[in-house]
Design a protein around this motif. Sequence first.
Motif, short mmCIF file in Angstrom:
data_model
loop_
_atom_site.label_atom_id
_atom_site.label_comp_id
_atom_site.label_asym_id
_atom_site.label_seq_id
_atom_site.Cartn_x
_atom_site.Cartn_y
_atom_site.Cartn_z
N ILE A 243 -10.56 22.45 27.48
CA ILE A 243 -10.06 23.60 26.74
C ILE A 243 -8.81 23.17 25.97
CG2 ILE A 243 -9.12 25.94 26.89
CD1 ILE A 243 -12.11 25.71 27.56
N MET A 244 -8.91 23.25 24.65
CA MET A 244 -7.81 22.84 23.77
C MET A 244 -6.93 24.05 23.44
SD MET A 244 -8.35 19.66 23.58
CE MET A 244 -9.69 18.50 23.94
N GLY A 245 -6.00 23.86 22.55
CA GLY A 245 -5.11 24.93 22.14
C GLY A 245 -3.66 24.68 22.51
N SER A 246 -3.44 23.70 23.38
CA SER A 246 -2.09 23.35 23.85
C SER A 246 -2.13 21.91 24.29
CB SER A 246 -1.71 24.26 25.02
OG SER A 246 -0.53 23.81 25.67
N ASP A 247 -0.94 21.33 24.56
CA ASP A 247 -0.92 19.99 25.15
C ASP A 247 -1.18 20.04 26.65
OD1 ASP A 247 1.52 21.29 25.47
OD2 ASP A 247 2.74 19.50 25.21
N HIS A 248 -1.20 21.24 27.22
CA HIS A 248 -1.64 21.48 28.58
C HIS A 248 -3.04 22.09 28.55
CE1 HIS A 248 2.43 21.32 30.67
NE2 HIS A 248 2.78 21.36 29.39
N CYS A 249 -3.75 22.02 29.66
CA CYS A 249 -5.01 22.74 29.76
C CYS A 249 -4.89 23.79 30.86
CB CYS A 249 -6.17 21.79 30.05
SG CYS A 249 -6.21 21.13 31.73
N PRO A 250 -5.79 24.77 30.87
CA PRO A 250 -5.75 25.79 31.93
C PRO A 250 -6.17 25.22 33.27
CG PRO A 250 -7.07 26.51 30.03
CD PRO A 250 -6.83 25.05 29.87
N TYR B 260 -5.94 15.59 35.26
CA TYR B 260 -4.63 15.85 34.67
C TYR B 260 -4.62 17.20 33.97
CZ TYR B 260 -4.65 10.84 35.49
OH TYR B 260 -4.78 9.61 36.07
N THR B 261 -3.41 17.72 33.73
CA THR B 261 -3.28 19.02 33.06
C THR B 261 -2.41 18.96 31.81
OG1 THR B 261 -1.31 19.67 34.36
CG2 THR B 261 -3.49 20.16 35.31
N TRP B 262 -1.76 17.81 31.57
CA TRP B 262 -0.91 17.66 30.38
C TRP B 262 -1.08 16.25 29.82
CZ3 TRP B 262 3.05 14.09 29.48
CH2 TRP B 262 3.73 14.26 28.26
N TRP B 263 -1.12 16.19 28.48
CA TRP B 263 -1.24 14.92 27.76
C TRP B 263 -0.28 14.93 26.58
CZ3 TRP B 263 -4.94 18.19 29.36
CH2 TRP B 263 -5.88 17.72 30.28
N SER B 264 0.33 13.81 26.30
CA SER B 264 1.18 13.68 25.13
C SER B 264 0.35 13.91 23.86
CB SER B 264 1.80 12.27 25.10
OG SER B 264 2.33 11.98 23.83
N TYR B 265 1.04 14.37 22.80
CA TYR B 265 0.37 14.54 21.51
C TYR B 265 0.18 13.20 20.78
CZ TYR B 265 0.42 19.67 21.38
OH TYR B 265 0.19 21.00 21.62
N MET B 266 0.63 12.11 21.36
CA MET B 266 0.46 10.81 20.70
C MET B 266 -1.03 10.52 20.48
SD MET B 266 3.31 8.55 22.76
CE MET B 266 2.78 7.02 21.96
N ASN B 267 -1.31 9.70 19.50
CA ASN B 267 -2.68 9.46 19.05
C ASN B 267 -3.61 9.00 20.18
OD1 ASN B 267 -4.72 9.25 17.08
ND2 ASN B 267 -4.37 7.05 16.87
N LYS B 268 -4.69 9.75 20.38
CA LYS B 268 -5.79 9.43 21.30
C LYS B 268 -5.40 9.40 22.77
CE LYS B 268 -8.70 7.05 17.94
NZ LYS B 268 -9.51 5.86 17.63
N VAL B 269 -4.22 9.89 23.11
CA VAL B 269 -3.80 9.90 24.52
C VAL B 269 -4.69 10.84 25.33
CG1 VAL B 269 -1.96 10.69 26.07
CG2 VAL B 269 -1.43 9.14 24.18
N SER C 235 -3.88 29.80 35.20
CA SER C 235 -2.53 29.47 34.74
C SER C 235 -2.64 28.50 33.59
CB SER C 235 -1.71 28.87 35.89
OG SER C 235 -0.42 28.47 35.44
N TRP C 236 -1.81 28.72 32.55
CA TRP C 236 -1.89 27.85 31.37
C TRP C 236 -0.54 27.83 30.66
CZ3 TRP C 236 -5.84 28.84 26.78
CH2 TRP C 236 -5.92 27.68 25.99
N ASN C 237 0.02 26.64 30.49
CA ASN C 237 1.16 26.48 29.60
C ASN C 237 0.60 26.41 28.18
OD1 ASN C 237 3.05 25.30 27.79
ND2 ASN C 237 4.22 24.46 29.48
#
Length: 251
Positions: A237-244, A197-206, A5-7
Amino acid sequence: MKFISWNVNGIRACISKGFLEFFHQIDADFFCVQEIKCQAGQVELALDGYQQYWNYAQKKGYSGTAIFTKHTPLSVRYGVGDEDAQEEGRIITLEYNDFYLVNVYTPNAQRDLARLPLRLEWEDRLAMYLKELDSRKPVIYCGDLNVAHTEIDLKNAKSNIGNSGFTYEERAKMSALLASGFVDSFRYKYPEETDHYTWWSYMNKVRERNIGWRIDYFIVSERLKAQIDIATIHPHIMGSDHCPIELQLHI
Protein backbone atom coordinates in the motif's frame (compact mmCIF):
# COMPACT_ATOMS: atom_id res chain seq x y z
CA MET A 1 -12.18 -6.06 15.99
CA LYS A 2 -9.91 -4.72 13.28
CA PHE A 3 -7.35 -1.98 13.97
CA ILE A 4 -5.21 -0.15 11.39
CA SER A 5 -2.29 2.21 12.05
CA TRP A 6 -0.57 4.27 9.37
CA ASN A 7 1.91 7.13 9.37
CA VAL A 8 0.50 8.98 6.37
CA ASN A 9 3.30 11.58 6.22
CA GLY A 10 0.85 14.34 5.40
CA ILE A 11 -2.78 13.31 5.14
CA ARG A 12 -3.57 15.77 2.37
CA ALA A 13 -0.85 14.28 0.18
CA CYS A 14 -1.87 10.75 1.13
CA ILE A 15 -5.49 11.41 0.15
CA SER A 16 -4.26 12.25 -3.36
CA LYS A 17 -2.35 8.94 -3.43
CA GLY A 18 -5.09 6.48 -2.57
CA PHE A 19 -5.75 6.89 1.15
CA LEU A 20 -9.52 6.75 0.86
CA GLU A 21 -9.47 3.71 -1.41
CA PHE A 22 -7.50 1.76 1.18
CA PHE A 23 -9.57 3.15 4.04
CA HIS A 24 -12.84 1.93 2.54
CA GLN A 25 -11.42 -1.35 1.31
CA ILE A 26 -9.93 -2.35 4.69
CA ASP A 27 -13.15 -1.48 6.59
CA ALA A 28 -11.49 -1.21 10.02
CA ASP A 29 -13.21 -0.65 13.34
CA PHE A 30 -10.40 1.72 14.31
CA PHE A 31 -8.14 3.56 11.85
CA CYS A 32 -5.26 5.43 13.52
CA VAL A 33 -3.05 7.84 11.60
CA GLN A 34 0.10 9.74 12.50
CA GLU A 35 2.00 12.70 11.04
CA ILE A 36 -1.14 14.25 9.60
CA LYS A 37 0.69 17.57 9.00
CA CYS A 38 -2.43 19.72 8.90
CA GLN A 39 -4.46 22.15 10.98
CA ALA A 40 -8.14 22.24 11.87
CA GLY A 41 -10.28 23.00 8.82
CA GLN A 42 -7.63 22.07 6.25
CA VAL A 43 -9.01 18.56 5.71
CA GLU A 44 -12.62 17.44 5.78
CA LEU A 45 -13.19 13.72 5.36
CA ALA A 46 -16.67 12.32 4.71
CA LEU A 47 -16.30 8.93 6.42
CA ASP A 48 -19.79 7.53 6.80
CA GLY A 49 -20.22 5.54 9.99
CA TYR A 50 -17.02 6.85 11.58
CA GLN A 51 -16.41 9.32 14.37
CA GLN A 52 -13.27 11.43 13.96
CA TYR A 53 -10.83 12.54 16.64
CA TRP A 54 -7.98 14.86 15.62
CA ASN A 55 -4.99 16.12 17.61
CA TYR A 56 -3.34 18.89 15.59
CA ALA A 57 0.16 20.21 16.22
CA GLN A 58 0.39 23.94 16.87
CA LYS A 59 3.19 24.19 14.32
CA LYS A 60 1.80 24.24 10.78
CA GLY A 61 2.53 21.28 8.53
CA TYR A 62 4.00 19.22 11.36
CA SER A 63 3.26 16.09 13.36
CA GLY A 64 -0.31 15.45 14.56
CA THR A 65 -2.48 12.36 14.96
CA ALA A 66 -6.06 11.24 14.33
CA ILE A 67 -8.34 8.28 14.98
CA PHE A 68 -11.37 7.33 12.90
CA THR A 69 -13.65 4.84 14.65
CA LYS A 70 -17.01 3.12 14.32
CA HIS A 71 -17.30 2.90 18.11
CA THR A 72 -18.21 5.73 20.48
CA PRO A 73 -15.60 6.00 23.26
CA LEU A 74 -16.33 6.45 26.93
CA SER A 75 -13.70 9.19 27.05
CA VAL A 76 -11.13 10.91 24.85
CA ARG A 77 -7.79 12.28 26.01
CA TYR A 78 -5.19 14.30 24.12
CA GLY A 79 -1.62 14.16 25.40
CA VAL A 80 -0.49 12.73 28.73
CA GLY A 81 -0.67 15.93 30.75
CA ASP A 82 2.55 17.53 29.52
CA GLU A 83 2.35 20.56 27.30
CA ASP A 84 4.99 19.40 24.84
CA ALA A 85 2.98 16.32 23.89
CA GLN A 86 -0.10 18.44 23.29
CA GLU A 87 1.73 21.17 21.35
CA GLU A 88 2.94 18.58 18.85
CA GLY A 89 -0.35 16.64 18.72
CA ARG A 90 1.35 13.31 19.31
CA ILE A 91 -1.10 11.31 21.43
CA ILE A 92 -4.80 10.41 21.41
CA THR A 93 -6.32 7.96 23.90
CA LEU A 94 -9.81 6.52 23.47
CA GLU A 95 -11.33 4.63 26.39
CA TYR A 96 -13.77 1.74 25.94
CA ASN A 97 -15.40 -0.73 28.32
CA ASP A 98 -12.75 -3.39 27.73
CA PHE A 99 -9.61 -1.50 26.69
CA TYR A 100 -7.80 1.75 26.03
CA LEU A 101 -6.61 2.58 22.51
CA VAL A 102 -3.53 4.84 22.50
CA ASN A 103 -2.42 6.28 19.15
CA VAL A 104 1.09 7.79 19.24
CA TYR A 105 3.56 9.52 16.96
CA THR A 106 6.86 9.24 18.85
CA PRO A 107 9.39 12.10 18.53
CA ASN A 108 12.35 11.38 16.28
CA ALA A 109 15.77 11.69 17.94
CA GLN A 110 16.98 13.45 14.74
CA ARG A 111 19.93 12.50 12.58
CA ASP A 112 22.49 14.19 14.87
CA LEU A 113 20.69 12.80 17.98
CA ALA A 114 20.06 16.37 19.15
CA ARG A 115 16.60 15.36 20.34
CA LEU A 116 17.63 12.07 21.96
CA PRO A 117 17.44 13.39 25.57
CA LEU A 118 13.90 14.69 24.93
CA ARG A 119 13.04 11.39 23.27
CA LEU A 120 14.21 9.36 26.28
CA GLU A 121 12.25 11.59 28.67
CA TRP A 122 9.22 11.09 26.43
CA GLU A 123 9.66 7.31 26.63
CA ASP A 124 9.75 7.41 30.43
CA ARG A 125 6.62 9.55 30.68
CA LEU A 126 4.75 7.46 28.15
CA ALA A 127 5.73 4.16 29.81
CA MET A 128 4.38 5.47 33.14
CA TYR A 129 1.16 6.53 31.40
CA LEU A 130 0.69 3.18 29.65
CA LYS A 131 1.33 1.23 32.84
CA GLU A 132 -1.12 3.43 34.74
CA LEU A 133 -3.79 2.73 32.09
CA ASP A 134 -2.91 -0.96 32.09
CA SER A 135 -3.56 -1.13 35.84
CA ARG A 136 -7.21 -0.31 35.06
CA LYS A 137 -7.89 -2.24 31.85
CA PRO A 138 -5.92 -3.66 28.87
CA VAL A 139 -4.12 -1.28 26.51
CA ILE A 140 -3.72 -1.30 22.73
CA TYR A 141 -0.82 1.05 21.94
CA CYS A 142 -0.05 1.79 18.30
CA GLY A 143 1.67 4.16 15.95
CA ASP A 144 4.97 5.24 14.48
CA LEU A 145 7.25 4.59 17.45
CA ASN A 146 10.42 5.61 15.57
CA VAL A 147 12.54 2.68 16.74
CA ALA A 148 13.59 -0.62 15.22
CA HIS A 149 13.66 -2.79 18.31
CA THR A 150 15.94 -5.65 17.28
CA GLU A 151 18.41 -6.36 14.49
CA ILE A 152 15.81 -8.28 12.48
CA ASP A 153 13.63 -5.17 12.44
CA LEU A 154 15.75 -3.36 9.85
CA LYS A 155 17.66 -4.39 6.76
CA ASN A 156 21.14 -3.03 7.53
CA ALA A 157 21.43 -3.40 11.29
CA LYS A 158 25.21 -3.33 11.72
CA SER A 159 25.71 -0.12 9.74
CA ASN A 160 22.87 1.61 11.63
CA ILE A 161 23.88 0.84 15.22
CA GLY A 162 23.88 4.14 17.10
CA ASN A 163 21.86 5.97 14.46
CA SER A 164 18.56 7.68 15.21
CA GLY A 165 15.90 5.02 15.63
CA PHE A 166 18.47 2.31 16.36
CA THR A 167 20.41 3.66 19.31
CA TYR A 168 21.01 1.39 22.27
CA GLU A 169 19.08 3.86 24.42
CA GLU A 170 15.93 3.86 22.29
CA ARG A 171 15.95 0.09 21.93
CA ALA A 172 16.43 -0.34 25.68
CA LYS A 173 13.34 1.77 26.36
CA MET A 174 11.31 -0.52 24.09
CA SER A 175 12.73 -3.60 25.82
CA ALA A 176 11.86 -2.17 29.23
CA LEU A 177 8.28 -1.42 28.19
CA LEU A 178 7.77 -4.93 26.83
CA ALA A 179 9.28 -6.44 29.97
CA SER A 180 6.79 -4.49 32.09
CA GLY A 181 3.78 -6.41 30.75
CA PHE A 182 3.32 -5.59 27.07
CA VAL A 183 3.66 -7.58 23.82
CA ASP A 184 4.79 -6.57 20.33
CA SER A 185 1.91 -8.19 18.44
CA PHE A 186 3.81 -8.76 15.19
CA ARG A 187 6.77 -10.40 16.95
CA TYR A 188 4.38 -12.48 19.07
CA LYS A 189 3.00 -13.97 15.85
CA TYR A 190 6.28 -14.01 13.90
CA PRO A 191 9.17 -14.10 16.39
CA GLU A 192 11.97 -14.90 13.93
CA GLU A 193 10.77 -13.70 10.52
CA THR A 194 12.96 -11.19 8.70
CA ASP A 195 12.42 -8.71 5.87
CA HIS A 196 9.16 -7.28 7.25
CA TYR A 197 9.32 -3.50 7.31
CA THR A 198 6.96 -0.53 7.62
CA TRP A 199 9.15 2.41 6.54
CA TRP A 200 11.51 2.96 3.61
CA SER A 201 13.61 5.95 2.61
CA TYR A 202 12.47 7.89 -0.45
CA MET A 203 15.92 7.30 -1.99
CA ASN A 204 15.88 5.67 -5.41
CA LYS A 205 14.66 2.03 -5.44
CA VAL A 206 15.05 1.59 -1.67
CA ARG A 207 11.44 0.46 -1.24
CA GLU A 208 11.57 -1.60 -4.42
CA ARG A 209 14.56 -3.47 -2.96
CA ASN A 210 12.87 -3.69 0.47
CA ILE A 211 15.67 -1.92 2.35
CA GLY A 212 13.50 -0.83 5.24
CA TRP A 213 12.85 -0.53 8.95
CA ARG A 214 9.98 -1.86 11.09
CA ILE A 215 9.19 1.17 13.24
CA ASP A 216 5.37 1.04 13.32
CA TYR A 217 3.77 -1.19 15.95
CA PHE A 218 0.72 -2.54 17.67
CA ILE A 219 1.78 -3.23 21.25
CA VAL A 220 -0.83 -4.74 23.56
CA SER A 221 -1.13 -5.61 27.22
CA GLU A 222 0.24 -9.09 27.81
CA ARG A 223 -3.14 -10.40 28.89
CA LEU A 224 -4.48 -9.65 25.40
CA LYS A 225 -1.90 -11.74 23.54
CA ALA A 226 -4.08 -14.85 23.37
CA GLN A 227 -6.73 -12.74 21.65
CA ILE A 228 -4.48 -11.70 18.76
CA ASP A 229 -5.94 -13.24 15.59
CA ILE A 230 -3.97 -11.31 12.96
CA ALA A 231 -0.93 -9.03 13.15
CA THR A 232 0.22 -8.07 9.69
CA ILE A 233 1.89 -5.43 7.53
CA HIS A 234 0.63 -4.06 4.19
CA PRO A 235 3.90 -3.16 2.38
CA HIS A 236 2.27 -2.88 -1.04
CA ILE A 237 0.00 0.00 0.00
CA MET A 238 1.59 3.22 -1.23
CA GLY A 239 0.75 6.83 -0.43
CA SER A 240 3.43 7.42 2.22
CA ASP A 241 6.99 6.40 3.05
CA HIS A 242 5.35 4.20 5.70
CA CYS A 243 2.84 1.44 5.02
CA PRO A 244 -0.23 0.52 7.07
CA ILE A 245 -0.12 -2.17 9.74
CA GLU A 246 -3.07 -4.23 10.97
CA LEU A 247 -4.14 -5.92 14.18
CA GLN A 248 -7.20 -8.09 14.62
CA LEU A 249 -8.29 -9.02 18.14
CA HIS A 250 -11.27 -10.98 19.39
CA ILE A 251 -12.44 -8.87 22.30
